[in-house]
Design an enzyme around this catalytic site. Structure first.
Site, PDB file in Angstrom:
ATOM      1  CE  LYS A  23     -27.137 -66.072   8.037  1.00 47.71           C
ATOM      2  NZ  LYS A  23     -26.595 -66.001   9.393  1.00 47.71           N
ATOM      3  CB  ALA A  34     -15.050 -56.848   8.772  1.00 49.00           C
ATOM      4  CE  LYS A  91     -15.198 -58.228   3.861  1.00 49.62           C
ATOM      5  NZ  LYS A  91     -14.936 -59.665   3.519  1.00 49.62           N
TER       6      LYS A  91
HETATM    7  P1  ATR Z   1     -19.798 -64.457   6.882  1.00 51.56           P
HETATM    8  O1  ATR Z   1     -20.990 -64.010   6.126  1.00 51.56           O
HETATM    9  O2  ATR Z   1     -19.945 -65.836   7.482  1.00 51.56           O
HETATM   10  O3  ATR Z   1     -19.297 -63.471   7.863  1.00 51.56           O
HETATM   11  P2  ATR Z   1     -17.918 -63.619   4.881  1.00 51.56           P
HETATM   12  O4  ATR Z   1     -18.764 -62.454   4.569  1.00 51.56           O
HETATM   13  O5  ATR Z   1     -17.296 -64.391   3.791  1.00 51.56           O
HETATM   14  O6  ATR Z   1     -18.692 -64.691   5.764  1.00 51.56           O
HETATM   15  O7  ATR Z   1     -16.789 -63.124   5.888  1.00 51.56           O
HETATM   16  C1  ATR Z   1     -15.866 -63.984   6.355  1.00 51.56           C
HETATM   17  C2  ATR Z   1     -15.006 -63.242   7.393  1.00 51.56           C
HETATM   18  O8  ATR Z   1     -14.048 -64.174   7.871  1.00 51.56           O
HETATM   19  C3  ATR Z   1     -14.234 -62.080   6.815  1.00 51.56           C
HETATM   20  O9  ATR Z   1     -14.023 -61.125   7.838  1.00 51.56           O
HETATM   21  C4  ATR Z   1     -12.922 -62.746   6.414  1.00 51.56           C
HETATM   22  O10 ATR Z   1     -11.819 -61.874   6.349  1.00 51.56           O
HETATM   23  P3  ATR Z   1     -11.494 -61.037   5.009  1.00 51.56           P
HETATM   24  O11 ATR Z   1     -12.522 -59.938   4.942  1.00 51.56           O
HETATM   25  O12 ATR Z   1     -10.122 -60.527   5.210  1.00 51.56           O
HETATM   26  O13 ATR Z   1     -11.611 -62.010   3.879  1.00 51.56           O
HETATM   27  C5  ATR Z   1     -12.741 -63.686   7.572  1.00 51.56           C
HETATM   28  N1  ATR Z   1     -11.887 -64.850   7.257  1.00 51.56           N
HETATM   29  C6  ATR Z   1     -12.212 -65.944   6.543  1.00 51.56           C
HETATM   30  N2  ATR Z   1     -11.184 -66.820   6.516  1.00 51.56           N
HETATM   31  C7  ATR Z   1     -10.177 -66.246   7.230  1.00 51.56           C
HETATM   32  C8  ATR Z   1      -8.862 -66.640   7.594  1.00 51.56           C
HETATM   33  N3  ATR Z   1      -8.350 -67.817   7.211  1.00 51.56           N
HETATM   34  N4  ATR Z   1      -8.130 -65.790   8.326  1.00 51.56           N
HETATM   35  C9  ATR Z   1      -8.627 -64.601   8.737  1.00 51.56           C
HETATM   36  N5  ATR Z   1      -9.871 -64.170   8.435  1.00 51.56           N
HETATM   37  C10 ATR Z   1     -10.632 -64.975   7.710  1.00 51.56           C
END
Ligand code: ATR
Length: 274
Positions: free
Chosen positions: A69, A131, A159
């Site tokens: 996206k 985020a 972020k």
């Molecule tokens: P999307 O486009 O689906 O939002 P992304 O841009 O990869 O996917 O973002 C994933 C979000 O989920 C982020 O906020 C990520 O946190 P970080 O910025 O700290 O990486 C969060 N996230 C993913 N797995 C996580 C986990 N196990 N615990 C907490 N936050 C998680």
């Protein structure tokens, strides 16, 4: 009129689990539109060439999903204001002389929350967990519904800070670390926009973010929404909802962008359990 159906599709990686083909096929039948919709697995390196090939073959429109996206923004000739603010596109209109990108995720969430669930947003305090790209798509549409305040909390604070600054000109947006959420009063609406549920996980949040008035929404649906929503129910949230309704509503808006016809979403939402 040609009897060949117009081609549409969704590009993502992985894409096997996508419900979009079912949703759009039902919409097409319901509204009598001659169209065909397919899921096309597309690795990040192949995004540009897959769009070009689909367009060469006469394709009229594409949905773009995880993880493309953000990347697809550089491949469009024109973008809607919401897509530009979000820095994310989930709908492409493949016109003869240009590709137009829009983002229907935010409108999908807002319609599901207000029209389908009957939750009010005006004047509420909203917490968004996560985020990433999913959060980028929903902040401005939520602010436009008159929410009083949005707090964006994330595992990596930088972020959350960046997004709060980015959306600050549209309303009251603050950032916070998960661990420090305990210093806030409970919220009216909590939206889980982290990707943690995809791997069956739930980040640890202070239980005090949720009170008996709090409504909790997970942008994911099916099994991925369970860890967060089960926890929210356990600690006494007023209501919980998965993102199935949002998925159907964003699809309906994409359908409208392409065909100029608004399908009936209630039928699909209730007929297929998300
Ligand atoms: P999307 O486009 O689906 O939002 P992304 O841009 O990869 O996917 O973002 C994933 C979000 O989920 C982020 O906020 C990520 O946190 P970080 O910025 O700290 O990486 C969060 N996230 C993913 N797995 C996580 C986990 N196990 N615990 C907490 N936050 C998680």
């Amino acid at each position: 009129m040609s009897s060949t159906p117009d081609r549409y599709g969704v590009l993502g990686y992985p894409i096997g689990h996508s419900r979009s083909p079912v949703i759009h096929t039902v919409f097409a039948q319901q509204t009598g539109q001659g169209m065909r919709y397919e899921a096309i697995e597309t690795k990040p390196d192949d995004l540009e060439s897959t769009i070009a090939k689909f367009r060469r073959e006469g394709g009229r429109g594409l949905n773009i999903t995880v993880p493309h996206k953000g990347e697809v923004v550089r491949l469009v000739d024109e973008m809607s204001e919401h897509a530009a603010t979000a820095g994310a596109v989930n709908t492409l209109s493949l016109e003869d002389d240009r590709i137009v990108g829009t983002n229907t995720d935010g409108i999908g969430l807002v319609r599901d929350i207000i029209a389908n669930k009957g939750w009010s947003l005006h004047g509420t305090r909203v917490l968004i967990l996560g985020a990433g790209g999913a959060t980028r798509g929903i902040v401005r549409p939520l602010l436009e519904q008159g929410v009083a305040e949005i707090v964006i909390a994330n595992r990596s604070l930088d972020k959350a800070i960046a997004l709060a600054a980015h959306f600050g000109s549209f309303g009251d947006v603050a950032s916070e670390r998960f661990d420090d959420l305990g210093s806030h009063a409970s919220f009216d609406v909590v939206v889980n926009a982290t990707a943690a549920g995809l791997s069956g996980e739930r980040p640890v949040f202070p239980a005090s973010i949720i009170a008996s008035k709090t409504r909790c929404y997970d942008l994911a649906y099916g099994r991925s929404s369970k860890p967060f929503l089960d926890w929210a129910r356990r600690i006494g949230a007023a209501e919980t909802a998965s993102g199935w309704g949002m998925l159907v509503e964003q699809a309906a808006e994409s359908f409208y962008v392409w065909r100029g016809v608004q399908p009936d979403t209630s039928d699909v939402i209730s007929r297929y359990d998300g």
